[in-house]
Design a protein around this motif. Structure first.
Motif, short mmCIF file in Angstrom:
data_model
loop_
_atom_site.label_atom_id
_atom_site.label_comp_id
_atom_site.label_asym_id
_atom_site.label_seq_id
_atom_site.Cartn_x
_atom_site.Cartn_y
_atom_site.Cartn_z
N GLY A 135 0.78 -1.23 0.00
CA GLY A 135 0.00 0.00 0.00
C GLY A 135 0.81 1.27 0.00
O GLY A 135 0.31 2.33 0.39
N SER A 136 2.04 1.23 -0.49
CA SER A 136 2.94 2.39 -0.45
C SER A 136 2.67 3.36 -1.59
O SER A 136 3.59 3.80 -2.29
CB SER A 136 4.40 1.93 -0.50
N VAL A 137 1.40 3.72 -1.80
CA VAL A 137 1.03 4.56 -2.94
C VAL A 137 1.54 5.99 -2.79
O VAL A 137 1.65 6.72 -3.78
CB VAL A 137 -0.49 4.57 -3.14
N SER A 138 1.87 6.41 -1.58
CA SER A 138 2.40 7.76 -1.40
C SER A 138 3.87 7.86 -1.83
O SER A 138 4.42 8.95 -1.91
CB SER A 138 2.27 8.19 0.07
N ARG A 139 4.48 6.72 -2.09
CA ARG A 139 5.88 6.69 -2.54
C ARG A 139 5.93 6.04 -3.93
O ARG A 139 6.46 4.95 -4.10
CB ARG A 139 6.74 5.92 -1.54
N GLY A 140 5.37 6.75 -4.90
CA GLY A 140 5.38 6.22 -6.25
C GLY A 140 6.80 6.08 -6.77
O GLY A 140 7.65 6.93 -6.53
N ARG A 141 7.03 5.01 -7.47
CA ARG A 141 8.37 4.72 -8.01
C ARG A 141 8.30 4.68 -9.54
O ARG A 141 8.72 3.73 -10.18
CB ARG A 141 8.88 3.41 -7.44
N GLU A 142 7.79 5.76 -10.12
CA GLU A 142 7.57 5.79 -11.56
C GLU A 142 8.87 6.02 -12.34
O GLU A 142 9.72 6.80 -11.94
CB GLU A 142 6.60 6.92 -11.93
N GLU A 143 8.97 5.31 -13.44
CA GLU A 143 9.93 5.64 -14.49
C GLU A 143 9.17 5.64 -15.80
O GLU A 143 8.25 4.86 -16.00
CB GLU A 143 11.09 4.63 -14.54
N ARG A 144 9.57 6.55 -16.70
CA ARG A 144 8.84 6.71 -17.95
C ARG A 144 9.82 6.69 -19.12
O ARG A 144 10.91 7.25 -19.03
CB ARG A 144 8.05 8.03 -17.92
N TYR A 145 9.38 6.06 -20.21
CA TYR A 145 10.25 5.89 -21.38
C TYR A 145 9.45 6.20 -22.65
O TYR A 145 8.23 5.99 -22.70
CB TYR A 145 10.77 4.45 -21.48
N VAL A 146 10.16 6.67 -23.67
CA VAL A 146 9.62 6.74 -25.02
C VAL A 146 10.16 5.53 -25.77
O VAL A 146 11.37 5.30 -25.80
CB VAL A 146 10.01 8.05 -25.72
N LEU A 147 9.27 4.75 -26.34
CA LEU A 147 9.69 3.51 -26.98
C LEU A 147 10.44 3.79 -28.28
O LEU A 147 10.08 4.71 -29.02
CB LEU A 147 8.48 2.62 -27.25
N PRO A 148 11.46 2.99 -28.59
CA PRO A 148 12.27 3.22 -29.81
C PRO A 148 11.65 2.59 -31.05
O PRO A 148 12.36 2.29 -32.01
CB PRO A 148 13.60 2.55 -29.45
N PHE A 149 10.36 2.39 -31.05
CA PHE A 149 9.65 1.83 -32.20
C PHE A 149 8.20 2.32 -32.11
O PHE A 149 7.77 2.88 -31.10
CB PHE A 149 9.70 0.29 -32.20
N ASP A 150 7.45 2.09 -33.16
CA ASP A 150 6.03 2.44 -33.17
C ASP A 150 5.25 1.25 -32.62
O ASP A 150 5.14 0.22 -33.30
CB ASP A 150 5.58 2.78 -34.58
N PRO A 151 4.70 1.34 -31.42
CA PRO A 151 4.03 0.19 -30.80
C PRO A 151 2.63 -0.06 -31.33
O PRO A 151 1.94 -0.96 -30.83
CB PRO A 151 3.98 0.59 -29.32
N THR A 152 2.21 0.71 -32.35
CA THR A 152 0.86 0.56 -32.89
C THR A 152 0.82 -0.25 -34.18
O THR A 152 -0.26 -0.61 -34.65
CB THR A 152 0.22 1.93 -33.16
N THR A 153 1.98 -0.51 -34.80
CA THR A 153 2.00 -1.18 -36.10
C THR A 153 2.28 -2.67 -35.99
O THR A 153 1.92 -3.44 -36.89
CB THR A 153 3.06 -0.55 -37.01
N GLU A 154 2.94 -3.09 -34.91
CA GLU A 154 3.29 -4.49 -34.72
C GLU A 154 3.15 -4.84 -33.24
O GLU A 154 3.08 -3.98 -32.39
CB GLU A 154 4.73 -4.77 -35.16
N PHE A 155 3.15 -6.15 -32.98
CA PHE A 155 3.18 -6.62 -31.60
C PHE A 155 4.60 -6.54 -31.05
O PHE A 155 5.56 -6.89 -31.75
CB PHE A 155 2.69 -8.07 -31.52
N HIS A 156 4.72 -6.09 -29.82
CA HIS A 156 5.98 -6.09 -29.10
C HIS A 156 5.75 -6.73 -27.73
O HIS A 156 4.68 -6.57 -27.14
CB HIS A 156 6.54 -4.67 -28.94
N ARG A 157 6.77 -7.41 -27.24
CA ARG A 157 6.60 -8.17 -26.00
C ARG A 157 7.02 -7.35 -24.78
O ARG A 157 8.10 -6.74 -24.76
CB ARG A 157 7.40 -9.47 -26.03
N TYR A 158 6.17 -7.37 -23.76
CA TYR A 158 6.41 -6.69 -22.49
C TYR A 158 6.28 -7.72 -21.38
O TYR A 158 5.30 -8.48 -21.34
CB TYR A 158 5.40 -5.56 -22.30
#
Length: 364
Positions: A135-158
């Motif tokens: 429940g540690s929602v007050s300590r968000g540990r976010e990281e954000r990235y811009v993907l090096p490909f277009d994720p809308t044209t093909e499937f990519h694995r996450y």
């Protein structure tokens, strides 16, 4: 060749191509049919399945979003899916692939997130990872990235790897983030059994430029497709595990040991190098460099000086990332053509027809 066989062949092609680009061996896990491991969560009418049951499309329209959930909860594991995101104008749209136990432990839940944040036309999708424990929602540990490909044209694995020692997030078999457990993290490290979720929903209030751009349903329905679904872990009853576990805890301990020793979990030098390259080229925000929010970095932060210099005190990148024009895929054009042909054969024509019908109804 049957559609299922074509899809399986395509997955092998994609895995091999991703490995060739990154220099890493492909992660080999067994994919499953939807009914083998998952069930609808909400928006039943907006969940569309391919004829072979291996591809699931989630729709967001004016009436509702949609989502599915794993049929079991897991005490650690490897959770993976190949995802194709909605295209065109997607501001306010969020596609999430994550683990959580919030339905069982409402005020002390654990969670591991991939959140894909839509954008206005011409701007890329961004992906955010996050880690919550107890429940540690007050300590968000976010990281954000811009993907090096277009994720809308093909499937990519996450993929999400979760063990008692560490959490790691993978994009196309390349680790992009690792959070190692330490005594100083205490209960902030996720430790209770979790389910796997996939959802698409309207997050107009915050997802794009802090809510400046909202979902525009004239561009809907918004379709996120999932295939190559994989669950590798120990099925567990959360109440019994928290209470002591007994034989179940012993069984999960053995599975955990095997997972931590597997190629999936071992963080080799090559993986560490690939992760460093991805972060240098694609990370646009990190809580570890957000000194306005956390004057003292949270204990698990591994502050890398070469990374730190590129970020403002707000944790955001000092300069916008520059791309050398659009790139279809980091896997290469040949793999992209193979993937497109295979996906077209494997996907159900009913999915496209249903989506078109929903759009026509929405425009009336």
């Amino acid at each position: 060749m049957a559609a299922g066989a074509v899809a399986a062949t395509a997955l092998l092609v994609l895995a091999a191509a991703a490995a060739a680009v990154s220099g890493l061996p492909a992660i080999n896990v067994t994919a499953m049919v939807f009914e083998e491991g998952y069930a609808p969560l909400f928006g039943q009418d907006n969940i569309l399945r391919s004829a072979d049951g291996r591809t699931v499309s989630l729709l967001l329209d004016r009436s509702t979003g949609s989502g599915f959930i794993s049929s079991s909860m897991y005490q650690h594991g490897f959770f993976s899916a190949s995802i194709k995101l909605p295209s065109d104008y997607t501001a306010g749209v969020v596609v999430a692939f994550y683990t959580s136990n919030g339905d069982v432990f409402e005020k002390r839940h654990d969670e591991l997130d991939f959140e894909f944040l839509g954008n206005i036309r011409g701007k890329p999708w961004r992906v955010q990872t996050n880690v919550y424990g107890n429940g540690s929602v007050s300590r968000g540990r976010e990281e954000r990235y811009v993907l090096p490909f277009d994720p809308t044209t093909e499937f990519h694995r996450y993929s999400i790897l979760w063990t008692a020692a560490a959490v790691a997030f993978y994009v196309d078999d390349v680790p992009v983030r690792e959070v190692r457990r330490s005594a100083s993290m205490g209960g902030d490290f996720p430790s209770k059994p979790m389910s796997l979720y996939a959802t698409v929903w309207d997050a107009s209030t915050w997802a794009t430029s802090g809510g400046r751009y909202r979902v525009n349903y004239r561009y809907g329905p918004f379709v996120a497709s999932f295939t190559d679904l994989a669950l590798l872990g120990c099925r567990a009853d959360p109440i019994r595990m928290v209470a002591g576990g007994g034989p179940q805890q012993a069984s999960c301990a053995a599975d955990e040991e095997a997972l931590r020793a597997s190629d999936v979990a071992v963080m080799t030098v090559e993986k560490q190098q690939a992760m460093r390259r991805f972060r240098e080229q694609n990370m646009v925000y990190s809580y570890c460099y957000d000194t306005l929010r956390y004057p003292v970095a949270l204990p698990e932060c591994d502050v890398v000086e070469s990374e730190r210099r590129r970020f403002k005190d707000s944790g955001h990148l000092r300069f916008a990332l520059r791309r050398r024009g659009p790139r279809r895929s980091s896997r290469g054009a040949a793999a992209g053509r193979a993937a497109a042909a295979a996906r077209a054969a494997a996907a159900s024509r009913a999915t496209a027809a249903a989506a078109a019908a929903k759009k026509q109804a929405a425009d009336m």
